[in-house]
Design a protein around this motif. Structure first.
Motif, short mmCIF file in Angstrom:
data_model
loop_
_atom_site.label_atom_id
_atom_site.label_comp_id
_atom_site.label_asym_id
_atom_site.label_seq_id
_atom_site.Cartn_x
_atom_site.Cartn_y
_atom_site.Cartn_z
N HIS A 1 -0.84 5.81 -4.90
CA HIS A 1 -1.37 5.19 -6.10
C HIS A 1 -2.15 6.23 -6.90
N SER A 2 -2.34 5.97 -8.18
CA SER A 2 -2.97 6.96 -9.06
C SER A 2 -4.37 7.35 -8.59
N ASP A 3 -5.11 6.39 -8.00
CA ASP A 3 -6.47 6.70 -7.57
C ASP A 3 -6.51 7.40 -6.21
N GLU A 4 -5.35 7.66 -5.62
CA GLU A 4 -5.29 8.35 -4.33
C GLU A 4 -4.87 9.80 -4.45
N LEU A 5 -4.44 10.21 -5.63
CA LEU A 5 -3.86 11.53 -5.79
C LEU A 5 -4.83 12.66 -5.45
N ALA A 6 -6.06 12.56 -5.90
CA ALA A 6 -7.03 13.65 -5.74
C ALA A 6 -7.27 13.99 -4.27
N ASN A 7 -7.32 12.98 -3.41
CA ASN A 7 -7.63 13.21 -2.00
C ASN A 7 -6.46 12.89 -1.08
N TRP A 8 -5.25 12.92 -1.61
CA TRP A 8 -4.09 12.52 -0.83
C TRP A 8 -3.93 13.36 0.44
N ASN A 9 -3.97 14.67 0.31
CA ASN A 9 -3.74 15.54 1.47
C ASN A 9 -4.81 15.35 2.54
N ALA A 10 -6.02 15.05 2.13
CA ALA A 10 -7.10 14.90 3.10
C ALA A 10 -7.14 13.50 3.72
N ASP A 11 -6.74 12.49 2.95
CA ASP A 11 -6.92 11.11 3.41
C ASP A 11 -5.69 10.51 4.10
N LYS A 12 -4.52 10.64 3.48
CA LYS A 12 -3.37 9.89 3.98
C LYS A 12 -2.16 10.73 4.37
N ALA A 13 -2.06 11.92 3.86
CA ALA A 13 -0.84 12.70 4.07
C ALA A 13 -0.53 12.93 5.54
N ALA A 14 -1.55 12.95 6.40
CA ALA A 14 -1.33 13.24 7.82
C ALA A 14 -0.87 12.02 8.61
N ARG A 15 -0.91 10.82 8.04
CA ARG A 15 -0.47 9.61 8.74
C ARG A 15 1.03 9.69 8.99
N PRO A 16 1.51 9.28 10.18
CA PRO A 16 2.94 9.40 10.50
C PRO A 16 3.85 8.76 9.46
N GLN A 17 3.48 7.58 8.96
CA GLN A 17 4.34 6.89 8.01
C GLN A 17 4.37 7.58 6.64
N CYS A 18 3.43 8.52 6.43
CA CYS A 18 3.39 9.24 5.15
C CYS A 18 4.01 10.63 5.25
N ALA B 1 0.84 -1.19 0.00
CA ALA B 1 0.00 0.00 0.00
C ALA B 1 0.88 1.25 0.00
N SER B 2 0.31 2.37 -0.33
CA SER B 2 1.06 3.62 -0.28
C SER B 2 1.59 3.84 1.12
N CYS B 3 2.82 4.34 1.20
CA CYS B 3 3.56 4.64 2.43
C CYS B 3 4.13 3.41 3.11
N ASP B 4 3.86 2.20 2.61
CA ASP B 4 4.54 1.02 3.14
C ASP B 4 6.04 1.16 2.94
N ALA B 5 6.80 0.68 3.92
CA ALA B 5 8.25 0.83 3.88
C ALA B 5 8.92 -0.32 3.15
N ILE B 6 10.00 -0.01 2.45
CA ILE B 6 10.90 -0.99 1.86
C ILE B 6 12.30 -0.58 2.31
N VAL B 7 12.96 -1.43 3.06
CA VAL B 7 14.26 -1.09 3.64
C VAL B 7 15.37 -1.76 2.85
N ILE B 8 16.36 -0.99 2.44
CA ILE B 8 17.53 -1.50 1.74
C ILE B 8 18.73 -1.33 2.65
N GLU B 9 19.45 -2.41 2.87
CA GLU B 9 20.64 -2.39 3.72
C GLU B 9 21.88 -2.56 2.86
N THR B 10 22.84 -1.66 3.04
CA THR B 10 24.16 -1.82 2.44
C THR B 10 25.18 -1.99 3.55
N GLN B 11 26.44 -2.08 3.21
CA GLN B 11 27.47 -2.28 4.22
C GLN B 11 27.52 -1.12 5.21
N SER B 12 27.11 0.07 4.76
CA SER B 12 27.27 1.26 5.60
C SER B 12 25.98 1.91 6.07
#
Length: 259
Positions: free
Chosen positions: A146-163, A125-136
């Motif tokens: 997602h494309s269907d979330e753009l119109a209401n992004w600020n109202a619906d999800k932008a305030a969530r901590p992970q976003c 889902a949008s804002c799900d984390a993907i962690v990449i580890e390197t040596q450092s």
């Protein structure tokens, strides 16, 4: 008729055995190769090897974690996307950015068989984390809207901590600007290689490297059991955590309270 019937039964058994081989036996082979690659990478890191631009084909150089897929989800990433590399695990598209760099760090993986590292990619889902580890470092990317979330992004999800550090990347330009076609998820045809361009779906000179957003793009076949299309996930770099000696992914999650 009897002979034809026996031939059909034999053919059916051959097809069934092939399916079992592709879905299960190749997973076992790939799991062994993945384990060996991980051990080799850990040894390289213990000896102080750092990530560099001239990566070696088929050699592991980073690790990937997706917290929403569970604590056991982790794969080493190989250099290259040929069949041999993808039998080991996810493969880095040669010539694309490295982890944390401006541009597009692009990775391919099988969805069915051969370890199936990207089997559940459609569940991100949008804002799900993907962690990449390197040596450092640990680099935390988060899936774009997602494309269907753009119109209401600020109202619906932008305030969530992970976003907090995830935006739409769009500008007020009529076409949305350089990243106007970059969404968290899209389905494309196999010939649409521009999804792994430094700025997806744009020409190479649309933005100077220094002005490019640091992206992660994951690609796999779509739908399952078919290679007619490709499922694409785009994520944006939101955090970078330098590693201390002996640091682990589990310690990272504890230190930052999860991702």
């Amino acid at each position: 008729m009897r002979t034809i019937g026996e031939l059909l039964i034999t053919a059916g058994l051959v097809v069934l055995l092939f399916v079992v081989y592709e879905l299960y036996i190749t997973d076992l082979f790939s799991a062994r190769k993945q384990a060996s690659a991980t051990v080799a990478l850990d040894q390289d890191w213990a000896q102080g090897r750092t990530l560099h631009a001239d990566l070696i084909d088929g050699e592991a150089f980073a690790k990937m974690y997706i917290p929403s897929f569970g604590a056991d989800y982790h794969f080493t990433i190989q250099e290259g996307t040929d069949a041999k590399a993808l039998e080991v695990g996810p493969g880095h598209y040669k010539g694309t950015a490295l982890p944390g760099e401006p541009g597009n760090f692009a990775v391919a993986g099988h969805r069915v068989g051969k370890g199936a590292p990207f089997n559940d990619l459609d569940l991100l889902a949008s804002c799900d984390a993907i962690v990449i580890e390197t040596q450092s470092d640990f680099f935390v990317y988060r899936v774009l809207p997602h494309s269907d979330e753009l119109a209401n992004w600020n109202a619906d999800k932008a305030a969530r901590p992970q976003c907090a550090n995830v935006g739409t990347l769009r500008t007020d330009a009529p076409d949305g600007g350089p990243y106007g076609k970059t969404y968290g998820r899209e389905i494309v045809t196999p010939d649409q290689g521009e999804v792994v361009a430094p700025v997806p779906h744009r020409s190479a000179d649309v933005l100077p490297t220094a002005q490019q957003v640091s992206l992660l793009t994951l690609t796999t076949c779509h739908p399952r059991f078919s290679d007619k299309q490709r499922l694409i996930v785009h994520a944006v770099l939101t955090n970078q955590y330098p590693k201390t000696p002996g640091a682990t992914y589990e310690q990272l999650l504890q230190a930052i309270g999860g991702v």
